[in-house]
Write an enzyme that holds these catalytic residues in place. Sequence first.
Site, PDB file in Angstrom:
ATOM      1  CD  GLU A 133      -1.850  -2.389   1.202  1.00 37.88           C
ATOM      2  OE1 GLU A 133      -2.696  -3.233   0.860  1.00 37.88           O
ATOM      3  OE2 GLU A 133      -0.732  -2.694   1.689  1.00 37.88           O
ATOM      4  CG  HIS A 168      -9.609  -7.737   6.894  1.00 37.35           C
ATOM      5  ND1 HIS A 168      -8.830  -8.335   7.863  1.00 37.35           N
ATOM      6  CD2 HIS A 168      -8.962  -7.906   5.722  1.00 37.35           C
ATOM      7  CE1 HIS A 168      -7.754  -8.860   7.286  1.00 37.35           C
ATOM      8  NE2 HIS A 168      -7.808  -8.607   5.996  1.00 37.35           N
TER       9      HIS A 168
END
Length: 324
Positions: free
Chosen positions: A60, A129
């Site tokens: 990321e 998540h």
Amino acid sequence: MAELRFGHAINRALEESMRADERVILLGEDIAAAGGPFGVTRGLLDKFGKLRVRDTPISEASMAAAAVGAALSGARPVLEIMFMDFMTLAMDGIVNQAAKAHYMFGAQGSVPLVVRTPHGGGISAGPQHSQCLEAWFAHVPGLKVVCPSSPADAYGLLKSAIADPDPVIFVENKALYAMKGEVPNEPFSLPLGKAHPLRAGTDVSIVTYGAMVHQAARAADQLASQGVSAEIIDLRSLQPWDEGAVLESLAKTHRLVIAHEAVEAFGVGAEVAARMADIGFDELDAPIVRVGAPFVPVPFAPSLEKIYRPDAEQIIQAVQRVMA
């Protein structure tokens, strides 16, 4: 009008934006052939090729750095971060670079970057998540933050986000991806920073956004059967947010409940409450009440996650408090 799922509405907005402007490119993990973890970008590789729909390494930090560099170089990248929790790994590029470049270089350039990312629970994805972290980014000068609640809003707000010269964090609640709704067939856009008065009412204002809009609607239906008229304001944009629309509603109802799925402490609701207590104090007939998740990580077990996530019943209880 066409009936589209939330995810398909986003896909349509991406396709139309890419056709209209060759500078629009897509970056992200598994977004090309697989369409990303929720299939939102499925089919775009076949239409635009691998130069404009690019799978990235599982990094990321690198993805964000590449997207910022592309935006500064004249492209209009749309970066997908697979889960909002993983934005933690992209914070330097987004918070320290994208948000500040326009200011640091004396407004001589812009960073037309959109970061799409899903937040929220409902699918038992666990504490790493399922987080709602939008308040982090709304706190950073230079970033805009958007969180739609319907397919039409997702389409219209994404069109505006892609056209915007500033970096926009585009937050999608993963529980909404399969939701169906009517979207006009003709292209359109919705302005960033403008709230949507979703339901008129006279007794209490419920201010919310994203998936919680639907919980608020259920609560309003039940409250109506009890003789309570609830007005619902869907913020749509969290930074900038529409203070005027909220104040106008408060001036009519004189009671305010703010609801979001994110943890209640230090959340978007805290900012809305603080501002309304400041500029709308004379309109208040009762204390402002917030509804949010408890201050614990998101549980994995479906039974615990159901208890953890705020719902219509909690909104009803909050309304009853301000009406007492």
